[in-house]
Design a protein around this motif. Sequence first.
Motif, PDB file in Angstrom:
ATOM      1  N   HIS A   1      97.830  71.886  36.148  1.00  0.00           N
ATOM      2  CA  HIS A   1      97.005  73.038  35.773  1.00  0.00           C
ATOM      3  C   HIS A   1      95.811  73.231  36.699  1.00  0.00           C
ATOM      4  O   HIS A   1      95.308  74.347  36.842  1.00  0.00           O
ATOM      5  N   CYS A   2      95.371  72.182  37.354  1.00  0.00           N
ATOM      6  CA  CYS A   2      94.170  72.281  38.185  1.00  0.00           C
ATOM      7  C   CYS A   2      94.378  73.168  39.413  1.00  0.00           C
ATOM      8  O   CYS A   2      93.417  73.629  40.015  1.00  0.00           O
ATOM      9  N   HIS A   3      95.633  73.437  39.780  1.00  0.00           N
ATOM     10  CA  HIS A   3      95.914  74.296  40.934  1.00  0.00           C
ATOM     11  C   HIS A   3      95.962  75.767  40.552  1.00  0.00           C
ATOM     12  O   HIS A   3      95.834  76.629  41.419  1.00  0.00           O
ATOM     13  N   ASN A   4      96.158  76.071  39.279  1.00  0.00           N
ATOM     14  CA  ASN A   4      96.350  77.456  38.862  1.00  0.00           C
ATOM     15  C   ASN A   4      95.214  77.999  38.005  1.00  0.00           C
ATOM     16  O   ASN A   4      95.298  79.131  37.550  1.00  0.00           O
ATOM     17  N   SER A   5      94.190  77.236  37.771  1.00  0.00           N
ATOM     18  CA  SER A   5      93.103  77.720  36.921  1.00  0.00           C
ATOM     19  C   SER A   5      91.769  77.217  37.465  1.00  0.00           C
ATOM     20  O   SER A   5      91.712  76.443  38.414  1.00  0.00           O
ATOM     21  N   ALA A   6      90.733  77.670  36.821  1.00  0.00           N
ATOM     22  CA  ALA A   6      89.394  77.220  37.214  1.00  0.00           C
ATOM     23  C   ALA A   6      89.090  75.824  36.679  1.00  0.00           C
ATOM     24  O   ALA A   6      88.092  75.224  37.047  1.00  0.00           O
ATOM     25  N   THR A   7      89.961  75.296  35.823  1.00  0.00           N
ATOM     26  CA  THR A   7      89.759  73.971  35.239  1.00  0.00           C
ATOM     27  C   THR A   7      90.253  72.898  36.194  1.00  0.00           C
ATOM     28  O   THR A   7      91.431  72.831  36.509  1.00  0.00           O
ATOM     29  N   LYS A   8      89.339  72.092  36.669  1.00  0.00           N
ATOM     30  CA  LYS A   8      89.665  70.999  37.587  1.00  0.00           C
ATOM     31  C   LYS A   8      89.545  69.671  36.843  1.00  0.00           C
ATOM     32  O   LYS A   8      89.092  69.598  35.712  1.00  0.00           O
ATOM     33  N   HIS A   9      89.924  68.599  37.495  1.00  0.00           N
ATOM     34  CA  HIS A   9      89.782  67.254  36.928  1.00  0.00           C
ATOM     35  C   HIS A   9      88.357  66.774  37.164  1.00  0.00           C
ATOM     36  O   HIS A   9      87.781  66.988  38.214  1.00  0.00           O
ATOM     37  N   GLY A  10      87.824  66.082  36.189  1.00  0.00           N
ATOM     38  CA  GLY A  10      86.486  65.537  36.351  1.00  0.00           C
ATOM     39  C   GLY A  10      85.687  65.708  35.076  1.00  0.00           C
ATOM     40  O   GLY A  10      86.236  66.056  34.037  1.00  0.00           O
ATOM     41  N   PRO A  11      84.440  65.438  35.127  1.00  0.00           N
ATOM     42  CA  PRO A  11      83.673  65.201  36.342  1.00  0.00           C
ATOM     43  C   PRO A  11      83.831  63.769  36.862  1.00  0.00           C
ATOM     44  O   PRO A  11      84.048  62.837  36.098  1.00  0.00           O
TER      45      PRO A  11
ATOM     46  N   PHE B   1      84.199  68.048  40.580  1.00  0.00           N
ATOM     47  CA  PHE B   1      85.438  68.393  39.895  1.00  0.00           C
ATOM     48  C   PHE B   1      86.451  68.658  40.999  1.00  0.00           C
ATOM     49  O   PHE B   1      86.139  69.339  41.977  1.00  0.00           O
ATOM     50  N   MET B   2      87.658  68.109  40.869  1.00  0.00           N
ATOM     51  CA  MET B   2      88.614  68.190  41.969  1.00  0.00           C
ATOM     52  C   MET B   2      90.014  68.555  41.493  1.00  0.00           C
ATOM     53  O   MET B   2      90.352  68.398  40.323  1.00  0.00           O
ATOM     54  N   GLN B   3      90.818  68.980  42.462  1.00  0.00           N
ATOM     55  CA  GLN B   3      92.249  69.187  42.244  1.00  0.00           C
ATOM     56  C   GLN B   3      92.970  67.884  42.562  1.00  0.00           C
ATOM     57  O   GLN B   3      92.578  67.155  43.465  1.00  0.00           O
ATOM     58  N   CYS B   4      94.057  67.646  41.828  1.00  0.00           N
ATOM     59  CA  CYS B   4      94.844  66.443  42.090  1.00  0.00           C
ATOM     60  C   CYS B   4      95.967  66.776  43.081  1.00  0.00           C
ATOM     61  O   CYS B   4      96.080  67.902  43.554  1.00  0.00           O
ATOM     62  N   GLY B   5      96.798  65.814  43.358  1.00  0.00           N
ATOM     63  CA  GLY B   5      97.889  66.000  44.307  1.00  0.00           C
ATOM     64  C   GLY B   5      99.192  66.478  43.690  1.00  0.00           C
ATOM     65  O   GLY B   5     100.174  66.694  44.402  1.00  0.00           O
ATOM     66  N   LYS B   6      99.213  66.654  42.385  1.00  0.00           N
ATOM     67  CA  LYS B   6     100.440  67.112  41.716  1.00  0.00           C
ATOM     68  C   LYS B   6     100.543  68.635  41.837  1.00  0.00           C
ATOM     69  O   LYS B   6      99.690  69.364  41.335  1.00  0.00           O
ATOM     70  N   PRO B   7     101.584  69.140  42.480  1.00  0.00           N
ATOM     71  CA  PRO B   7     101.663  70.589  42.727  1.00  0.00           C
ATOM     72  C   PRO B   7     101.781  71.440  41.465  1.00  0.00           C
ATOM     73  O   PRO B   7     101.358  72.595  41.464  1.00  0.00           O
TER      74      PRO B   7
END
Length: 116
Positions: free
Chosen positions: A46-56, A37-43
């Motif tokens: 939501h993936c930068h501010n929460s435990a929810t990442k992109h994936g799997p 599960f990863m963070q994207c490059g968009k600042p």
Amino acid sequence: MHLARLSTLALRQRKAHLVRSFHLPPNIIHASLIERFMQCGKPNCHCHNSATKHGPFFYLSRCFAKGQMQSLLLKTPDQIQQARHALRAYAQVQQRLDQISQINHELLRRGESLQP
């Protein structure tokens, strides 16, 4: 199975059965299936501010030589399923080889020949 308790004849019969029934599936792969599960490059994502990442995202990863890793991104559910089957097939082959190896080790410990 505790091999030291078996007779030499029983060991040889078990080994012969394992060798006769040995089947090398054409779809085996020696690798690891990695789920990420990863963070994207968009600042502002939501993936930068929460435990929810992109994936799997699923990667098939293999070490070929010292320091040489190779990873393959599996893009479809069919690829992921094929990879899981191939890894399971490899594990089954490895298990059968380990059983033969353990029997051969016990035969050598007894001073017996490895030949039938």
